[in-house]
Scaffold this active site. Sequence first.
Site, mmCIF file in Angstrom:
data_model
loop_
_atom_site.group_PDB
_atom_site.id
_atom_site.type_symbol
_atom_site.label_atom_id
_atom_site.label_comp_id
_atom_site.label_asym_id
_atom_site.label_seq_id
_atom_site.Cartn_x
_atom_site.Cartn_y
_atom_site.Cartn_z
ATOM 1 N N ASP A 26 0.823 -1.211 0.000
ATOM 2 C CA ASP A 26 0.000 0.000 0.000
ATOM 3 C C ASP A 26 0.856 1.260 0.000
ATOM 4 O O ASP A 26 1.931 1.286 0.598
ATOM 5 C CB ASP A 26 -0.908 -0.017 1.233
ATOM 6 C CG ASP A 26 -1.973 1.056 1.184
ATOM 7 O OD1 ASP A 26 -2.324 1.499 0.076
ATOM 8 O OD2 ASP A 26 -2.460 1.457 2.259
ATOM 9 N N ASN A 74 -10.556 -2.696 -6.073
ATOM 10 C CA ASN A 74 -9.690 -1.795 -6.839
ATOM 11 C C ASN A 74 -10.215 -1.457 -8.229
ATOM 12 O O ASN A 74 -9.725 -0.521 -8.870
ATOM 13 C CB ASN A 74 -8.280 -2.377 -6.965
ATOM 14 C CG ASN A 74 -7.482 -2.305 -5.685
ATOM 15 O OD1 ASN A 74 -6.513 -3.044 -5.500
ATOM 16 N ND2 ASN A 74 -7.875 -1.418 -4.772
#
Length: 242
Positions: A26, A74
Amino acid sequence: MGIFRKKEEIQVDFDHIPEHIAIIMDGNGRWAKKRGMPRTYGHSVGAETFRTIANYCKEIGVKYLTVYAFSTENWKRPKEEVDTIMGLLDKYLHEAIDDAVKNGTRIAIFGDLSVLTPELQALCKKAKEVTSCYEGCQTNICLNYGGRDEILHAVRGCMEEGKAPEELTEADIAAHLYSAGTPDPDLVIRPSGEIRISNFLLWQSAYSEFYFTDVLWPDFSEQELLKAIAAYQHRSRRFGGV
């Protein structure tokens, strides 16, 4: 007593490295934004960080590395960003297959691949088939993956086999997970300063140790990995016991 090696003041017992490390990669977008660059640039640099960390895990004796490459959520990101990530995955898998054959390592893909392009689906299948015969470190790439989706997938698999609710066991669920046959992660690492697991390995991480750091993924180095391992080695794992 294991042999301790010191690297930049980090003490790690290399005789007791976690068998399975999982990482939520991330912070690529924020890393790029801080530098006035598009988010896609952050993903490109993050892909190189992945390569570096994967190679280092193999070097220090990690047997399984699982990374969160693309979640079921996503797809909500801008099309340009999604296309960039898919392109990077295509590039990485081509190179990873060659590296795996050369080094005797394995590649596995966890997730629902049905929505990917036929070309990427074929590449994922090839990565698994070509490398399945090797016994070295296994890299698991979570692609179009979500922990809740995985559990739902496993339950449906059990139902399709005719399992009655009263017959269903934890072993039945585990056998139908995308990760079936892979031991649960010992250590889950999340860079970027976020303190949550974001639908990652919900079933498998029930008794994992977690390590959070403010370092954004593109800046995550071998030394940062050693810090996480050192922290893990100072913990007492009781798996719900006293």
